[in-house]
Design a protein around this motif. Structure first.
Motif, PDB file in Angstrom:
ATOM      1  N   GLU A 208     -20.287  -1.283 -52.201  1.00 18.54           N
ATOM      2  CA  GLU A 208     -19.066  -0.938 -51.472  1.00 18.54           C
ATOM      3  C   GLU A 208     -18.485   0.374 -51.981  1.00 18.54           C
ATOM      4  O   GLU A 208     -17.792   1.076 -51.234  1.00 18.54           O
ATOM      5  N   ALA A 209     -18.765   0.737 -53.223  1.00 21.98           N
ATOM      6  CA  ALA A 209     -18.320   2.035 -53.746  1.00 21.98           C
ATOM      7  C   ALA A 209     -18.978   3.166 -52.959  1.00 21.98           C
ATOM      8  O   ALA A 209     -18.345   4.182 -52.659  1.00 21.98           O
ATOM      9  N   GLN A 210     -20.251   2.995 -52.614  1.00 27.83           N
ATOM     10  CA  GLN A 210     -20.943   3.990 -51.800  1.00 27.83           C
ATOM     11  C   GLN A 210     -20.380   4.019 -50.385  1.00 27.83           C
ATOM     12  O   GLN A 210     -20.285   5.087 -49.762  1.00 27.83           O
ATOM     13  N   GLN A 211     -19.993   2.877 -49.879  1.00 22.78           N
ATOM     14  CA  GLN A 211     -19.367   2.824 -48.554  1.00 22.78           C
ATOM     15  C   GLN A 211     -18.012   3.539 -48.576  1.00 22.78           C
ATOM     16  O   GLN A 211     -17.646   4.241 -47.629  1.00 22.78           O
ATOM     17  N   LEU A 212     -17.281   3.368 -49.668  1.00 22.92           N
ATOM     18  CA  LEU A 212     -16.014   4.076 -49.836  1.00 22.92           C
ATOM     19  C   LEU A 212     -16.250   5.582 -49.925  1.00 22.92           C
ATOM     20  O   LEU A 212     -15.487   6.373 -49.360  1.00 22.92           O
ATOM     21  N   ALA A 213     -17.307   5.994 -50.618  1.00 19.67           N
ATOM     22  CA  ALA A 213     -17.620   7.423 -50.745  1.00 19.67           C
ATOM     23  C   ALA A 213     -17.873   8.040 -49.379  1.00 19.67           C
ATOM     24  O   ALA A 213     -17.462   9.181 -49.114  1.00 19.67           O
ATOM     25  N   ALA A 214     -18.538   7.306 -48.495  1.00 19.07           N
ATOM     26  CA  ALA A 214     -18.772   7.800 -47.138  1.00 19.07           C
ATOM     27  C   ALA A 214     -17.456   7.950 -46.392  1.00 19.07           C
ATOM     28  O   ALA A 214     -17.250   8.928 -45.657  1.00 19.07           O
ATOM     29  N   PHE A 215     -16.553   7.003 -46.590  1.00 16.10           N
ATOM     30  CA  PHE A 215     -15.227   7.082 -45.956  1.00 16.10           C
ATOM     31  C   PHE A 215     -14.462   8.303 -46.452  1.00 16.10           C
ATOM     32  O   PHE A 215     -13.871   9.048 -45.656  1.00 16.10           O
TER      33      PHE A 215
END
Length: 269
Positions: A208-215
């Motif tokens: 989810e940290a990577q998903q946040l980075a995309a955001f």
């Protein structure tokens, strides 16, 4: 216990079970079946202990951590949101509000695969741009390819649609899906600095940290969206992020209320 998130004001046996879990974890709270401020603070204490996002809401991640005493390393951390807020130059309460409203509380399905949603009208567009006969494919696979929204299956079944779309064109399938906590569309991969559509998908599957980075990258790439978030203009942010139909789901109202709650919680008593 139900799988939906327990929050301030809830009552009943699900809250009693939550309170019992908190007590077993060494966080004392009355088992009265009322999710009041004392229970909310106990939940926040548990979230701090496990390194989770501290929001006072008892969702799947918090409940699992309480039951097992461990936490999935792929889960979003409070530190991740703090870093994102600092990078974007916005308040932590703003980031927490978006995280709460724009996600369903988790970027992964119970089976471990990332949350995604295939948009058949986007797949039609991407296939056409890639040189495929999109009209013929729409006739052959109407649930996957089309000029109109729809065909959604939801949940784990959405992965069947995605896998079937990959048989047509793997990159276009990735580009036609919204991914993870913040529902970032795959076709943004290049603008967000990923080497390929597959590299973007691989990142979304990591954590989810990577998903946040995309955001965060998406917000940085959209000046008007970034400006609206900084100014806490929730209607404008919701319109730009969710499209003109944002009012149908009261996204702006939900964002404003969530921000107020997190902003108030951040003020020392």
């Amino acid at each position: 216990m139900k799988t939906t998130t327990l929050t301030h004001g809830d009552t009943g046996l699900d809250v009693v079970e939550l309170q019992e879990l908190l007590n077993r974890a060494g966080i004392p709270v009355a088992t009265d079946g009322w999710f009041g401020e004392r229970t909310a603070e106990a939940v926040r204490q548990a979230q701090r202990r496990f390194g989770l996002v501290v929001d006072g809401l008892a969702g799947r991640k918090t409940l699992t951590a309480l039951r097992t005493g461990i936490d999935d390393p792929r889960h979003l951390r409070e530190a991740d949101l703090i870093a994102a807020a600092e990078r974007l130059g916005v308040s932590l309460a703003s980031i927490k509000a978006v995280n709460q409203v724009e996600s369903n509380g988790t970027g992964f399905l119970p089976d471990g695969r990332p949350v995604l949603l295939l948009e058949r009208h986007v797949l039609y567009r991407q296939l056409k741009a890639a040189g495929h006969d999109a009209d013929a494919l729409a006739l052959r696979y109407p649930q996957l390819v089309g000029t109109q929204r729809g065909g959604y299956a939801g949940g784990t079944t959405e992965w069947h649609r995605y896998q079937n779309a990959r048989h047509i064109d793997a990159a276009c399938a990735i580009e036609a899906c919204s991914w993870g906590l913040f529902q970032i569309m795959g076709f943004h991969w290049q603008g967000l600095g990923y080497a390929s559509a597959q590299a973007f998908a691989d990142a979304m599957m990591t954590s989810e940290a990577q998903q946040l980075a995309a955001f965060v990258g998406f917000i940085e790439a959209e000046p008007a969206l970034h400006k609206a978030l900084k100014a806490k203009k929730w209607a404008e942010f919701a319109r730009l992020y969710n499209g003109p139909s944002y009012r149908d789901n009261d996204y702006d109202v939900k964002l404003a209320r969530a921000f107020e709650r997190f902003d108030t919680a951040a003020v020392p008593a």
